[in-house]
Design a protein around this motif. Structure first.
Motif, PDB file in Angstrom:
ATOM      1  N   ASN A   1      -1.435  -3.843  -1.114  1.00 21.71           N
ATOM      2  CA  ASN A   1      -0.923  -3.149  -2.475  1.00 21.71           C
ATOM      3  C   ASN A   1       0.053  -3.954  -2.953  1.00 21.71           C
ATOM      4  O   ASN A   1       0.120  -4.141  -4.289  1.00 21.71           O
ATOM      5  N   HIS A   2       0.902  -4.369  -2.037  1.00 19.79           N
ATOM      6  CA  HIS A   2       1.921  -5.444  -2.826  1.00 19.79           C
ATOM      7  C   HIS A   2       1.219  -6.621  -3.279  1.00 19.79           C
ATOM      8  O   HIS A   2       2.066  -7.357  -4.656  1.00 19.79           O
ATOM      9  N   VAL A   3       0.449  -7.238  -2.886  1.00 21.15           N
ATOM     10  CA  VAL A   3      -0.145  -8.453  -3.396  1.00 21.15           C
ATOM     11  C   VAL A   3      -0.780  -8.207  -4.478  1.00 21.15           C
ATOM     12  O   VAL A   3      -0.785  -8.743  -5.580  1.00 21.15           O
ATOM     13  N   VAL A   4      -1.763  -7.102  -4.462  1.00 22.58           N
ATOM     14  CA  VAL A   4      -2.605  -7.034  -5.618  1.00 22.58           C
ATOM     15  C   VAL A   4      -1.659  -6.339  -6.835  1.00 22.58           C
ATOM     16  O   VAL A   4      -1.908  -6.741  -8.017  1.00 22.58           O
ATOM     17  N   ALA A   5      -0.587  -5.465  -6.723  1.00 20.35           N
ATOM     18  CA  ALA A   5       0.364  -5.000  -7.829  1.00 20.35           C
ATOM     19  C   ALA A   5       1.243  -5.996  -8.276  1.00 20.35           C
ATOM     20  O   ALA A   5       1.728  -5.983  -9.209  1.00 20.35           O
ATOM     21  N   ARG A   6       1.160  -7.237  -7.807  1.00 20.78           N
ATOM     22  CA  ARG A   6       2.231  -8.509  -8.132  1.00 20.78           C
ATOM     23  C   ARG A   6       1.734  -8.588  -9.526  1.00 20.78           C
ATOM     24  O   ARG A   6       2.862  -8.977 -10.426  1.00 20.78           O
ATOM     25  N   GLY A   7       0.434  -8.782  -9.710  1.00 20.58           N
ATOM     26  CA  GLY A   7       0.107  -9.167 -11.310  1.00 20.58           C
ATOM     27  C   GLY A   7      -0.247  -7.742 -12.401  1.00 20.58           C
ATOM     28  O   GLY A   7      -0.659  -8.298 -13.367  1.00 20.58           O
ATOM     29  N   VAL A   8       0.260  -6.715 -11.690  1.00 18.38           N
ATOM     30  CA  VAL A   8      -0.249  -5.423 -12.671  1.00 18.38           C
ATOM     31  C   VAL A   8       1.078  -4.792 -13.218  1.00 18.38           C
ATOM     32  O   VAL A   8       1.107  -4.482 -14.520  1.00 18.38           O
ATOM     33  N   ASN A   9       2.320  -4.998 -12.615  1.00 20.14           N
ATOM     34  CA  ASN A   9       3.429  -4.343 -13.011  1.00 20.14           C
ATOM     35  C   ASN A   9       3.902  -4.821 -14.363  1.00 20.14           C
ATOM     36  O   ASN A   9       4.680  -4.124 -15.088  1.00 20.14           O
ATOM     37  N   ALA A  10       3.606  -6.161 -14.911  1.00 15.12           N
ATOM     38  CA  ALA A  10       3.995  -6.779 -15.832  1.00 15.12           C
ATOM     39  C   ALA A  10       3.506  -6.333 -16.977  1.00 15.12           C
ATOM     40  O   ALA A  10       3.794  -6.212 -18.310  1.00 15.12           O
ATOM     41  N   SER A  11       2.152  -5.811 -16.886  1.00 16.69           N
ATOM     42  CA  SER A  11       1.185  -5.641 -17.960  1.00 16.69           C
ATOM     43  C   SER A  11       0.673  -4.327 -18.130  1.00 16.69           C
ATOM     44  O   SER A  11       0.152  -3.395 -19.277  1.00 16.69           O
ATOM     45  N   VAL A  12       1.060  -3.291 -17.004  1.00 18.09           N
ATOM     46  CA  VAL A  12       0.460  -1.816 -16.830  1.00 18.09           C
ATOM     47  C   VAL A  12       1.750  -0.800 -17.077  1.00 18.09           C
ATOM     48  O   VAL A  12       2.765  -1.076 -16.249  1.00 18.09           O
ATOM     49  N   PRO A  13       1.861  -0.117 -17.892  1.00 17.93           N
ATOM     50  CA  PRO A  13       2.827   0.928 -18.017  1.00 17.93           C
ATOM     51  C   PRO A  13       3.027   1.676 -16.585  1.00 17.93           C
ATOM     52  O   PRO A  13       2.037   2.179 -16.219  1.00 17.93           O
ATOM     53  N   LEU A  14       4.098   1.839 -16.331  1.00 20.02           N
ATOM     54  CA  LEU A  14       4.297   2.734 -15.041  1.00 20.02           C
ATOM     55  C   LEU A  14       3.767   4.102 -15.046  1.00 20.02           C
ATOM     56  O   LEU A  14       3.086   4.322 -13.985  1.00 20.02           O
ATOM     57  N   PRO A  15       4.007   4.885 -15.870  1.00 19.31           N
ATOM     58  CA  PRO A  15       3.047   6.208 -16.004  1.00 19.31           C
ATOM     59  C   PRO A  15       1.300   6.264 -15.776  1.00 19.31           C
ATOM     60  O   PRO A  15       0.826   6.856 -15.139  1.00 19.31           O
ATOM     61  N   ALA A  16       0.869   4.832 -16.723  1.00 12.02           N
ATOM     62  CA  ALA A  16      -0.607   4.726 -16.361  1.00 12.02           C
ATOM     63  C   ALA A  16      -0.811   4.423 -15.074  1.00 12.02           C
ATOM     64  O   ALA A  16      -1.938   4.664 -14.466  1.00 12.02           O
ATOM     65  N   LEU A  17      -0.160   3.480 -14.429  1.00 10.72           N
ATOM     66  CA  LEU A  17      -0.329   2.915 -12.914  1.00 10.72           C
ATOM     67  C   LEU A  17      -0.200   4.209 -12.081  1.00 10.72           C
ATOM     68  O   LEU A  17      -1.188   4.164 -10.955  1.00 10.72           O
TER      69      LEU A  17
END
Length: 317
Positions: free
Chosen positions: A32-48
């Motif tokens: 999860n840490h590896v996959v989420a590395r490229g998500v946090n910058a583009s996905v809003p926290l509530p959506a994630l």
């Protein structure tokens, strides 16, 4: 929580499948840490947070329908503990860990979240009759040292030079929340199927996450999924987070805790940075260093020490 009775073997009186589930859970959460590395910058926290659990719910519902029909009366009779379990494990932990990820460095988040096993032992010592043994404390500290070695990349100056910010508080809170969630699983209704328990927990979490998500869309004008164009790469990552870490990870964790107890299960969380490091080497092209191997070795020794059963002397004849 029901126990697995078809284990292929036992280690010190504990079904081997329990340790397999906990190791698989750590692998899921490490990925999860590896996959989420490229998500946090583009996905809003509530959506994630929302889609993580919506994906898990969509996968869970078809396979748990028959168990829900059987367990519905038990869920309803025990709605208070289900509500508390869902509030801590699904809602509060998810929000806390993502607030940490969005507001501090990965080093700080990893180190502070890795204090979870210590909080599990503390809560067990204070709140339960099953007091942790000395070797559990030693194992947790040894495995914790291995985690620190990996996070610091073998240089303790990295830890000494850490600058703490608001996100670090959320990382520490998330560790405490997860420890509390693990302790609460002990009070889950007996005989209920794990699928039913997770379904109830997710539904409670969605009671909180849905209005927060809708508010972010309507009031804050956040996108439904991601700011990235095209959106499908982020959507695939979110789908994996929901299917793997959220759905299978929680299922494996709940079953494992039900069989070995929260204190023994907690030390397996130290495997997350080890798995994250290995996966980063495989999928992200990062280099494997000696400190990775040293940290993984310390974690393995710590887990062995913490979960080793003390031999009970035979009674004198």
């Amino acid at each position: 929580m029901s126990h697995v009775s078809t284990a292929t073997g036992k280690a010190g009186g504990v079904p081997v499948i329990a340790y397999i589930l906990l190791i698989a859970c750590a692998l899921m959460w490490g990925s999860n840490h590896v996959v989420a590395r490229g998500v946090n910058a583009s996905v809003p926290l509530p959506a994630l947070a929302f889609w993580r659990w919506m994906v898990a719910l969509m996968l869970l519902t078809p396979v748990c329908a028959c168990y829900l029909r059987r367990d519905w009366a038990v869920l309803w009779q025990n709605w208070k503990i289900i509500f508390v379990i869902g509030t801590t494990g699904t809602f509060l932990f998810t929000i806390a860990i993502y607030l940490a990820a969005y507001n501090t460095t990965a080093v700080n988040t990893g180190l502070l979240n890795a204090t979870t096993p210590i909080w599990v032992l503390l809560f067990a010592a204070l709140l339960t009759a099953d007091k942790p043994r000395l070797q559990q404390w030693i194992g947790v500290l040894v495995a914790g040292l291995g985690t620190a070695v990996i996070i610091a990349k073998g240089d303790m100056n990295v830890l000494l030079q850490m600058n703490f910010v608001s996100g670090d508080l959320f990382a520490l809170i998330s560790a405490m929340i997860w420890a509390a969630y693990s302790m609460l699983l002990k009070y889950a209704p007996r005989g209920i199927h794990p699928f039913s328990l997770i379904f109830g927990s997710i539904m409670v979490g969605m009671l909180y996450l849905t209005p927060i998500y809708l508010w972010s869309i309507v009031v804050n004008s956040d996108p439904y999924f991601t700011w990235q164009d095209p959106a499908w790469p982020d959507m695939l990552k979110i789908a994996y987070i929901g299917a793997g870490p959220a759905f299978l990870g929680y299922l494996f964790w709940n079953r494992g805790v039900g069989m070995v107890g929260a204190a023994n299960a907690g030390v397996f969380l130290y495997l997350m940075p080890a798995f994250a490091s290995v996966l980063a080497v495989i999928f992200l092209g990062e280099e494997l260093h000696l400190y990775h191997l040293g940290g993984i070795a310390l974690i393995a020794v710590g887990i062995w020490r913490a979960t080793k059963r003390v031999a009970v002397p035979a009674p004198a004849k």
